[in-house]
Design an enzyme around this catalytic site. Structure first.
Site, PDB file in Angstrom:
ATOM      1  N   ASP A 156       0.822  -1.224   0.000  1.00 49.18           N
ATOM      2  CA  ASP A 156       0.000   0.000   0.000  1.00 49.18           C
ATOM      3  C   ASP A 156       0.855   1.273   0.000  1.00 49.18           C
ATOM      4  O   ASP A 156       1.654   1.481   0.901  1.00 49.18           O
ATOM      5  CB  ASP A 156      -0.898  -0.064   1.251  1.00 49.18           C
ATOM      6  CG  ASP A 156      -1.731   1.191   1.494  1.00 49.18           C
ATOM      7  OD1 ASP A 156      -1.740   2.087   0.625  1.00 49.18           O
ATOM      8  OD2 ASP A 156      -2.387   1.260   2.553  1.00 49.18           O
ATOM      9  N   HIS A 201      -3.938   4.714   6.585  1.00 54.20           N
ATOM     10  CA  HIS A 201      -2.806   4.190   5.812  1.00 54.20           C
ATOM     11  C   HIS A 201      -1.474   4.561   6.465  1.00 54.20           C
ATOM     12  O   HIS A 201      -1.312   5.664   6.973  1.00 54.20           O
ATOM     13  CB  HIS A 201      -2.845   4.736   4.384  1.00 54.20           C
ATOM     14  CG  HIS A 201      -4.086   4.357   3.646  1.00 54.20           C
ATOM     15  ND1 HIS A 201      -4.198   3.190   2.920  1.00 54.20           N
ATOM     16  CD2 HIS A 201      -5.288   4.966   3.564  1.00 54.20           C
ATOM     17  CE1 HIS A 201      -5.409   3.115   2.399  1.00 54.20           C
ATOM     18  NE2 HIS A 201      -6.084   4.180   2.771  1.00 54.20           N
TER      19      HIS A 201
HETATM   20 ZN   LIG Z   1      -8.053   1.198  -0.359  1.00 56.30          ZN
HETATM   21 ZN   LIG Z   2      -9.079   0.598   2.864  1.00 56.55          ZN
END
Ligand SMILES: [Zn+2]
Ligand SMILES: [Zn+2]
Length: 556
Positions: free
Chosen positions: A193, A367
């Site tokens: 990510d 995130h």
């Molecule tokens: Zn996502």
């Molecule tokens: Zn997500």
């Protein structure tokens, strides 16, 4: 080891925001990871949803083995109904993720029961040549997992979305041990990510919002309205706990928020303090100082509950002077206008609106920032690395964060965009061929209402330059033009010389008709096209604008 190739085929989400979907192909079998949607921006007029183009999968239909989901955010599961309307394969995910999928599927008739298979973290599923282990990660939604996909060529780790939250509100820790185990044994490829690859340091824990909510609850004199993403179960739990602490009852308002809390509560993922909830219809009868409202609509969506409250058109909830509204979410770029309009309305009604960055925070990202990304890179120590989930600059930044791993076995990082593939074999890894990717536009949330690129272009014309309809009456029997052509226009102003302009336009159409042969006149498709192109030339010359021109032929 094997002679076969492993292909990594990103079909969405690399070099673009949202719509995450990626295929792994080995030995004639394909595993698909996630099937997300993208929220349309202002450019896509009137389109409700954007789905990934599934052409590649359609062309390889017989190879498709399964769909595996990492978590329940829309950019990962939003296109599952659309996917399942094309492919009848089993879908794997955690209970919460699949419950959200099931809710979405209720709005679509697939004509069959989809095969949804619930998995738990640490569970292993054999899918043809792919052995998939689910690994718990921390993120802004509960029950998120990373995937370790072992193939005959080696292990592939796909992180899904994550941050490394050291103190998750549900005490479910990121399973860094299992990730490190794979790292120790050797990982062929890491997909990780990249959303916050441009943010230094660490992302704050979900718990970091607690002091802010306590501050808000201690100073509010009237009602407190808190809006957050409906799937943010951690956040909802924090608000419920703080409300209990300050002896306020809580009403949950908005369909998506009610659904998400019901599902999470049913699965034991959300604790609701005893007797704290009241029904929406009891909001009006509860004293302002004893009430908190959890409400959906953080992005200013016009039909959302909070938007309706802001213009005083909600059935159960109103806002008055002395009330406090807290937006515990980020402003998704592209939504600023709608959100700020809503906040203006709320302030006008006298509410104290709290939003944006502050310390302690009212919202934290789901995130991981640079240091968390480095931590995962260091634990996994892959031979090859593909940054995923981000726009190009974030993918590129993430690639840079992996540079130091070259000393401990990283051979190469590939910054790919959707449609660019990677192939791996015993010799190594290299970029492969391109596959078809793109966006499919859908109106009104039904998978049957696919809108073509053409329609989008038409709508853009309409919004900018208006529409012009030349109306032509043709005698059905003789093929003769019966009247002087009419010109109707909307949203296209012709200014002071309007009458003259319209007269000219009528003449252009009349000339086109006169100069057409009798055969052409009976072929209305040809006639429309000729009228359109002649009229377009005239209008562009006279006004230098490009309205949408739609000839209408009336049979008389
Ligand atoms: Zn996502
Ligand atoms: Zn997500």
């Amino acid at each position: 080891m094997s002679d076969q190739k492993l292909q990594v085929i990103p079909l969405g989400g690399l070099g673009e925001f949202g719509m995450n979907i990626l295929a792994l192909e080995y030995g004639g079998e394909i595993l698909v990871i996630d099937s997300g949607m993208m929220f349309p921006d202002d450019e896509l007029l009137g389109v409700d949803l954007v789905m990934p183009d599934l052409t590649f999968l359609k062309e390889n239909r017989q190879k498709l083995r399964a769909l595996v989901l990492t978590h329940g955010h829309e950019d990962h599961i939003g296109a599952v109904p659309y996917f399942l309307s094309e492919f009848d394969v089993p879908v794997y995910g955690t209970a919460f993720t699949l419950a959200l999928v099931e809710r979405r599927l209720e709005e679509h008739d697939l004509g069959r029961r989809p095969e949804l298979r619930t998995v738990k973290p640490r569970q292993v599923v054999e899918l043809g040549p792919f052995r998939v282990e689910f690994i718990h990660v921390t993120h802004s939604i509960v029950s998120a997992v990373a995937l370790a996909v072992t193939t005959p060529l080696g292990a592939v780790i796909h992180t899904g979305d994550f941050k490394v939250d050291p103190t998750p509100t549900d005490n479910e820790l990121f399973d860094l041990h299992t990730l490190a185990d794979y790292g120790k044994r050797g990982v062929l490829l890491l997909l990780s990510d990249s959303t916050n690859a441009d943010r230094p340091g660490y992302t704050e824990s979900e718990r970091a919002v607690r002091p802010r909510f306590e501050e808000i609850f201690s100073r509010a004199e009237g009602r407190i309205l808190v809006s957050c993403f409906s799937s943010s179960i951690h956040r909802i739990e924090e608000v419920l706990e703080v409300a209990r602490e300050f002896r306020r009852k809580v009403a949950i308002i908005g369909r998506s928020m009610i659904t998400a809390t019901e599902i999470a509560h049913g699965l034991g993922l959300l604790e609701i303090p005893d007797q704290i909830l009241i029904r929406p219809q009891d909001v009006a009868g509860t004293p302002a100082k004893e009430l908190a409202v959890l409400i959906s609509g953080t992005q200013g969506e016009p039909m959302s509950s909070l938007s309706r409250v802001s213009v005083d058109s909600h059935r159960h909830v109103t806002v008055e002077r002395g009330d406090l509204v807290a937006l515990s979410s980020r402003i998704i770029p592209g939504n600023e206008k709608g959100i700020f309009r809503m906040l203006d309305h709320l302030e006008r009604r006298g509410a104290d609106v709290v939003y944006g960055p502050m310390n302690p925070p009212l919202h934290v990202s789901g995130h991981g920032s640079m240091e968390e990304l480095r931590l995962v890179l260091n634990l996994v120590r892959p031979r090859y690395f593909i940054p995923i989930h981000g726009e190009y600059r974030q993918l590129a930044k993430h690639a840079r964060l992996a540079e130091h791993l070259r000393h401990v076995g990283l051979k190469q990082t590939f910054v790919l965009e959707s449609g660019e593939t990677l192939e791996l074999d015993r010799e190594g890894a290299r970029k492969g061929g391109r596959v078809t990717v793109g966006r499919v536009f859908i109106d009104s949330g039904s998978v049957d209402d696919v809108v073509g690129e053409m329609v989008i272009r038409d709508r853009r014309h309409l919004s900018e330059d208006g529409i012009v309809l030349p109306v032509i009456a043709i005698n059905r029997h003789t093929g003769r033009v019966e009247q002087v052509p009419e010109i109707v226009s909307r949203g296209f102003s012709v200014g002071e010389d309007g009458a003259e302009f319209l007269q000219g336009a009528r003449q252009v159409v009349a000339q086109t008709l006169e100069s057409s042969s009798p055969e052409e006149k009976t072929d209305w498709g040809v006639m429309k096209e000729r009228v359109r192109s002649d009229l377009k030339r005239y209008i562009t010359k006279q006004t230098s604008r490009r309205p949408l021109i739609v000839p209408v032929i009336l049979e008389v």
